[in-house]
Design an enzyme around this catalytic site. Structure first.
Site, PDB file in Angstrom:
ATOM      1  NE  ARG A  16       6.264  -2.414   6.216  1.00 45.71           N
ATOM      2  CZ  ARG A  16       4.941  -2.439   6.128  1.00 45.71           C
ATOM      3  NH1 ARG A  16       4.344  -2.085   5.008  1.00 45.71           N
ATOM      4  NH2 ARG A  16       4.224  -2.827   7.154  1.00 45.71           N
ATOM      5  NE  ARG A  54       0.632  -4.766  11.038  1.00 49.51           N
ATOM      6  CZ  ARG A  54       1.800  -4.564  10.429  1.00 49.51           C
ATOM      7  NH1 ARG A  54       2.902  -5.101  10.911  1.00 49.51           N
ATOM      8  NH2 ARG A  54       1.866  -3.821   9.355  1.00 49.51           N
ATOM      9  NE  ARG A  79      -6.136  -1.754   8.753  1.00 52.72           N
ATOM     10  CZ  ARG A  79      -4.986  -1.083   8.641  1.00 52.72           C
ATOM     11  NH1 ARG A  79      -4.934   0.048   8.012  1.00 52.72           N
ATOM     12  NH2 ARG A  79      -3.867  -1.555   9.164  1.00 52.72           N
ATOM     13  CE  LYS A  92      -2.441  -0.634   3.774  1.00 50.92           C
ATOM     14  NZ  LYS A  92      -2.201  -1.918   4.437  1.00 50.92           N
ATOM     15  NE  ARG A 107       4.506  -0.251  10.331  1.00 49.87           N
ATOM     16  CZ  ARG A 107       3.371  -0.352   9.634  1.00 49.87           C
ATOM     17  NH1 ARG A 107       3.271   0.232   8.457  1.00 49.87           N
ATOM     18  NH2 ARG A 107       2.342  -1.042  10.106  1.00 49.87           N
TER      19      ARG A 107
HETATM   20  P1  AMP Z   1      -0.835   0.401   8.746  1.00 49.89           P
HETATM   21  O1  AMP Z   1       0.229   1.460   8.726  1.00 49.89           O
HETATM   22  O2  AMP Z   1      -1.962   0.712   7.806  1.00 49.89           O
HETATM   23  O3  AMP Z   1      -0.266  -0.965   8.573  1.00 49.89           O
HETATM   24  O4  AMP Z   1      -1.468   0.433  10.205  1.00 49.89           O
HETATM   25  C1  AMP Z   1      -0.696   0.158  11.367  1.00 49.89           C
HETATM   26  C2  AMP Z   1      -1.615  -0.055  12.553  1.00 49.89           C
HETATM   27  O5  AMP Z   1      -2.372   1.138  12.790  1.00 49.89           O
HETATM   28  C3  AMP Z   1      -2.676  -1.137  12.380  1.00 49.89           C
HETATM   29  O6  AMP Z   1      -2.174  -2.417  12.737  1.00 49.89           O
HETATM   30  C4  AMP Z   1      -3.766  -0.668  13.336  1.00 49.89           C
HETATM   31  O7  AMP Z   1      -3.441  -0.947  14.672  1.00 49.89           O
HETATM   32  C5  AMP Z   1      -3.716   0.848  13.178  1.00 49.89           C
HETATM   33  N1  AMP Z   1      -4.599   1.376  12.129  1.00 49.89           N
HETATM   34  C6  AMP Z   1      -4.226   1.987  10.959  1.00 49.89           C
HETATM   35  N2  AMP Z   1      -5.282   2.386  10.260  1.00 49.89           N
HETATM   36  C7  AMP Z   1      -6.369   2.030  10.987  1.00 49.89           C
HETATM   37  C8  AMP Z   1      -7.772   2.161  10.791  1.00 49.89           C
HETATM   38  N3  AMP Z   1      -8.274   2.748   9.688  1.00 49.89           N
HETATM   39  N4  AMP Z   1      -8.601   1.670  11.762  1.00 49.89           N
HETATM   40  C9  AMP Z   1      -8.115   1.090  12.873  1.00 49.89           C
HETATM   41  N5  AMP Z   1      -6.809   0.926  13.118  1.00 49.89           N
HETATM   42  C10 AMP Z   1      -5.931   1.388  12.191  1.00 49.89           C
END
Ligand code: AMP
Length: 219
Positions: free
Chosen positions: A126, A172, A87, A13, A161
């Protein structure tokens, strides 16, 4: 033009968002980035966010919408590229209402598809740039930085990260299956879902996405 990138963790993404942002002058809105910025603060909210992110479970919808509203108040560009949002169905419905209020709509939802085994190898390799956010992967030749731990683009420091490890990944991925994957049918019914093979090299993935955007825009 408003776009959603829908995908399991580490499917590309962020990488595709970088490319799309440049080509189509979109406003890249990553809820994960907004949360990581909050988590880097030393206050109580920051500490709470850090814990949740490390565990891999989703953050509550109320927190997400608070961050989103703050972000949108400040952003001038109407063209939005949503990365990691929505999400779940509740977030998707609230997004639709929000866009309606702006006399706007969603145009494309790109589903980036990658097998779980491949995601696992990607996640541990990553690396991200602290300064400009560029994404690299030390397990994939074409995505390796030229110099170890240094960003090719801005010379910033690369970091891993906290949630890019096997345990957080499992949580996740399960959250994705349980909550986010329901959005596939939701957007398929709205006829704006496009499936993309995201196991291919990033340039090919980007080309597939661009072809769809350009075809639809000229019709
Ligand atoms: P990402 O960077 O999209 O992989 O998101 C990292 C973490 O942020 C996820 O594992 C969730 O804990 C949280 N997160 C990101 N976007 C959302 C969302 N739209 N709703 C809920 N939690 C989110």
């Amino acid at each position: 033009m408003n776009i959603i990138l829908l995908a399991p963790p580490a499917a590309g993404k962020g990488t595709q968002a970088e490319l799309l942002e440049q080509k189509y002058h979109l406003n890249h809105l990553s809820t994960g980035d907004l949360l990581r910025a909050s988590a880097s603060r030393e206050d109580a909210f920051g500490k709470e966010m850090k814990k949740i992110l490390e565990s891999g479970v989703l953050v509550s919808d109320d927190i997400i919408f608070k961050l989103l509203d703050e972000y949108l108040e400040e952003s001038e560009n109407k063209n939005l590229l949503f990365d990691g949002f929505p999400r779940n169905i509740n977030q998707a419905e609230r997004l639709e209402n929000m866009l309606k209020e702006r006399n706007d709509q969603l145009d494309f939802v790109f589903l980036l598809e990658v097998e779980k085994e491949i995601l696992e190898t990607r996640i541990t390799g990553r690396r991200l740039c602290r300064k400009c956010g560029s994404v690299y992967n030390v397990n994939i030749n074409s995505l390796k930085p030229k110099q170890n731990s240094i960003c090719d683009k801005c010379g910033g420091e690369l970091y891993q990260r906290n949630d890019d490890n096997k345990d957080s990944f499992e949580v996740r991925y399960q959250e994705y299956l349980d909550k986010t994957s329901t959005l596939i049918n939701y957007y398929q019914n709205k006829k704006i879902l496009y499936r993309i093979d995201s196991e291919k090299p990033k340039e090919e993935v980007f080309q597939s996405i661009s072809n769809i955007i350009e075809k639809e825009m000229t019709e």
